[in-house]
Design an enzyme around this catalytic site. Sequence first.
Site, PDB file in Angstrom:
ATOM      1  N   LEU A 129       0.842  -1.199   0.000  1.00 42.93           N
ATOM      2  CA  LEU A 129       0.000   0.000   0.000  1.00 42.93           C
ATOM      3  C   LEU A 129       0.875   1.247   0.000  1.00 42.93           C
ATOM      4  O   LEU A 129       2.080   1.164   0.250  1.00 42.93           O
ATOM      5  CB  LEU A 129      -0.900  -0.047   1.234  1.00 42.93           C
ATOM      6  CG  LEU A 129      -1.894  -1.232   1.215  1.00 42.93           C
ATOM      7  CD1 LEU A 129      -2.428  -1.529   2.611  1.00 42.93           C
ATOM      8  CD2 LEU A 129      -3.031  -0.960   0.239  1.00 42.93           C
ATOM      9  N   PRO A 130       0.270   2.428  -0.275  1.00 39.65           N
ATOM     10  CA  PRO A 130       1.120   3.625  -0.416  1.00 39.65           C
ATOM     11  C   PRO A 130       1.923   3.987   0.834  1.00 39.65           C
ATOM     12  O   PRO A 130       3.134   4.215   0.752  1.00 39.65           O
ATOM     13  CB  PRO A 130       0.112   4.727  -0.766  1.00 39.65           C
ATOM     14  CG  PRO A 130      -1.031   4.007  -1.412  1.00 39.65           C
ATOM     15  CD  PRO A 130      -1.115   2.687  -0.695  1.00 39.65           C
ATOM     16  N   LYS A 158       7.741  11.066   0.152  1.00 38.56           N
ATOM     17  CA  LYS A 158       7.310  10.442   1.420  1.00 38.56           C
ATOM     18  C   LYS A 158       8.493   9.745   2.092  1.00 38.56           C
ATOM     19  O   LYS A 158       8.747   9.925   3.284  1.00 38.56           O
ATOM     20  CB  LYS A 158       6.199   9.423   1.131  1.00 38.56           C
ATOM     21  CG  LYS A 158       5.825   8.553   2.311  1.00 38.56           C
ATOM     22  CD  LYS A 158       5.229   7.216   1.863  1.00 38.56           C
ATOM     23  CE  LYS A 158       6.165   6.368   1.047  1.00 38.56           C
ATOM     24  NZ  LYS A 158       5.872   4.968   0.905  1.00 38.56           N
ATOM     25  N   LYS A 169      15.244   0.357   4.686  1.00 37.51           N
ATOM     26  CA  LYS A 169      14.627   0.904   3.466  1.00 37.51           C
ATOM     27  C   LYS A 169      14.775   2.427   3.379  1.00 37.51           C
ATOM     28  O   LYS A 169      15.106   2.966   2.320  1.00 37.51           O
ATOM     29  CB  LYS A 169      13.147   0.501   3.437  1.00 37.51           C
ATOM     30  CG  LYS A 169      12.359   1.057   2.274  1.00 37.51           C
ATOM     31  CD  LYS A 169      12.839   0.535   0.939  1.00 37.51           C
ATOM     32  CE  LYS A 169      12.130   1.227  -0.202  1.00 37.51           C
ATOM     33  NZ  LYS A 169      12.672   0.848  -1.502  1.00 37.51           N
ATOM     34  N   THR A 189       6.524   0.746   2.011  1.00 40.20           N
ATOM     35  CA  THR A 189       7.514   1.541   2.743  1.00 40.20           C
ATOM     36  C   THR A 189       6.753   2.481   3.665  1.00 40.20           C
ATOM     37  O   THR A 189       6.034   3.366   3.191  1.00 40.20           O
ATOM     38  CB  THR A 189       8.381   2.370   1.776  1.00 40.20           C
ATOM     39  OG1 THR A 189       8.968   1.487   0.821  1.00 40.20           O
ATOM     40  CG2 THR A 189       9.484   3.094   2.540  1.00 40.20           C
TER      41      THR A 189
HETATM   42  P1  NAD Z   1       0.819   2.557  -6.150  1.00 37.82           P
HETATM   43  O1  NAD Z   1       0.198   3.838  -5.729  1.00 37.82           O
HETATM   44  O2  NAD Z   1       1.060   2.275  -7.592  1.00 37.82           O
HETATM   45  O3  NAD Z   1      -0.053   1.314  -5.578  1.00 37.82           O
HETATM   46  C1  NAD Z   1      -0.736   1.329  -4.343  1.00 37.82           C
HETATM   47  C2  NAD Z   1      -2.046   0.574  -4.542  1.00 37.82           C
HETATM   48  O4  NAD Z   1      -2.718   0.486  -3.287  1.00 37.82           O
HETATM   49  C3  NAD Z   1      -3.018   1.282  -5.519  1.00 37.82           C
HETATM   50  O5  NAD Z   1      -3.377   0.404  -6.564  1.00 37.82           O
HETATM   51  C4  NAD Z   1      -4.207   1.653  -4.626  1.00 37.82           C
HETATM   52  O6  NAD Z   1      -5.441   1.588  -5.309  1.00 37.82           O
HETATM   53  C5  NAD Z   1      -4.114   0.589  -3.540  1.00 37.82           C
HETATM   54  N1  NAD Z   1      -4.775   0.965  -2.301  1.00 37.82           N
HETATM   55  C6  NAD Z   1      -4.661   2.111  -1.582  1.00 37.82           C
HETATM   56  N2  NAD Z   1      -5.429   2.050  -0.474  1.00 37.82           N
HETATM   57  C7  NAD Z   1      -6.039   0.832  -0.508  1.00 37.82           C
HETATM   58  C8  NAD Z   1      -6.948   0.164   0.362  1.00 37.82           C
HETATM   59  N3  NAD Z   1      -7.407   0.739   1.482  1.00 37.82           N
HETATM   60  N4  NAD Z   1      -7.362  -1.079   0.023  1.00 37.82           N
HETATM   61  C9  NAD Z   1      -6.910  -1.671  -1.106  1.00 37.82           C
HETATM   62  N5  NAD Z   1      -6.036  -1.091  -1.972  1.00 37.82           N
HETATM   63  C10 NAD Z   1      -5.621   0.147  -1.660  1.00 37.82           C
HETATM   64  O7  NAD Z   1       2.165   2.451  -5.302  1.00 37.82           O
HETATM   65  P2  NAD Z   1       3.448   1.526  -5.618  1.00 37.82           P
HETATM   66  O8  NAD Z   1       4.385   2.272  -6.509  1.00 37.82           O
HETATM   67  O9  NAD Z   1       2.996   0.159  -5.976  1.00 37.82           O
HETATM   68  O10 NAD Z   1       4.128   1.524  -4.154  1.00 37.82           O
HETATM   69  C11 NAD Z   1       3.591   0.774  -3.075  1.00 37.82           C
HETATM   70  C12 NAD Z   1       4.566   0.846  -1.911  1.00 37.82           C
HETATM   71  O11 NAD Z   1       5.831   0.330  -2.328  1.00 37.82           O
HETATM   72  C13 NAD Z   1       4.833   2.290  -1.418  1.00 37.82           C
HETATM   73  O12 NAD Z   1       4.965   2.274  -0.019  1.00 37.82           O
HETATM   74  C14 NAD Z   1       6.145   2.648  -2.105  1.00 37.82           C
HETATM   75  O13 NAD Z   1       6.861   3.619  -1.377  1.00 37.82           O
HETATM   76  C15 NAD Z   1       6.849   1.299  -2.133  1.00 37.82           C
HETATM   77  N6  NAD Z   1       7.850   1.090  -3.214  1.00 37.82           N
HETATM   78  C16 NAD Z   1       7.580   1.447  -4.496  1.00 37.82           C
HETATM   79  C17 NAD Z   1       8.544   1.220  -5.487  1.00 37.82           C
HETATM   80  C18 NAD Z   1       8.301   1.590  -6.942  1.00 37.82           C
HETATM   81  O14 NAD Z   1       9.268   1.532  -7.734  1.00 37.82           O
HETATM   82  N7  NAD Z   1       7.095   1.956  -7.337  1.00 37.82           N
HETATM   83  C19 NAD Z   1       9.754   0.610  -5.161  1.00 37.82           C
HETATM   84  C20 NAD Z   1       9.987   0.216  -3.842  1.00 37.82           C
HETATM   85  C21 NAD Z   1       9.008   0.465  -2.876  1.00 37.82           C
END
Ligand code: NAD
Length: 296
Positions: A65-66, A244, A169, A94
């Site tokens: 999740l975000p 963030k 992280k 994260t």
């Molecule tokens: P994203 O915004 O693409 O995905 C998050 C998903 O969570 C969305 O599809 C959203 O609809 C869903 N969501 C939000 N609230 C929800 C709820 N209550 N119930 C169900 N679904 C819900 O984000 P991301 O890029 O996939 O990143 C996710 C996490 O991973 C973050 O914490 C980010 O910091 C971390 N991260 C991302 C990357 C990257 O390259 N994108 C790399 C390492 C870590």
Amino acid sequence: MARIGFIGLGNMGGGMAASLVRAGHAVHAFDLAQAAMERAGAAGCTLARSARDAAAEADAVVTMLPAGPQVDQIYRECVVGAAPTRAVLIDCSTIDGPTARAIAAYAADQGYKVADAPVSGGIAAARAGTLTFMVGGTGEAFAAARPVLAGMGKAVVHAGANGAGQAAKIANNLLLGATMIATCEAFLLAQNLGLDPQTFYDIASEASGQSWSMTGYCPVPGVGPDSPADRDYDGGFAAALMLKDLKLAMRAVQETGTSAPMGAAAEALYQLFVNQGGAAKDFSGIMRMLQGAGRA
Ligand code: NAD
């Protein structure tokens, strides 16, 4: 084969859930976004009606999740109590260390094994199942989480007690934010000095300036591996999420009395990029802001 509840199927979670299906697990997936659900269905996940439904009867529940508030809410309202207590609960988002430790204590009190397991590697590694996981939790929780994480990653490292994965992280992402900005600056300088970007890449990727920001995720379109730069900086790791992480890192910097002027500069520059409308762009899109401010 395990039954895995997967909640959060965005840029990262979508690829990770698909990797777990390929590894032979039965994945019951849920996201609030319909498009994310459709992609998960096409990848072979069973679509759950709700987050609670995804957690029900699971051997493991993975959340991606975000940020901390969403994870806290999902744990308290949808996972703890809905999943059987034999399940290992693995949060791969994260988030801040205090929230990670609080939800771990809350869930452990109800009898669950809990691990924070944030990831490094980006969307390409999420799709390929080659992420690196840094894991916080008891030895028992790590042992239970490891086979699940191995289905999505090339490295699974036990960092220490609950919250230690998040500590690793945010330190990693302080480094990533600073190196991405420095990589953009170096390409712009090389170009202003008359060098072709591909020529500079060929040199620096074999020289002491090499980093993952350059050879794994080059911020210049058409140079290096396929990356969000080749898609107008769409998809990937949103600048809002990098900001963030830098805020989390700088809060920890202050709490621990660490000296981190580069981290402070990276936070200020990503704040500016987000203020200028870059929140939803990939974090390598900060190249555009630097280009606008300079000559290249
Ligand atoms: P994203 O915004 O693409 O995905 C998050 C998903 O969570 C969305 O599809 C959203 O609809 C869903 N969501 C939000 N609230 C929800 C709820 N209550 N119930 C169900 N679904 C819900 O984000 P991301 O890029 O996939 O990143 C996710 C996490 O991973 C973050 O914490 C980010 O910091 C971390 N991260 C991302 C990357 C990257 O390259 N994108 C790399 C390492 C870590």
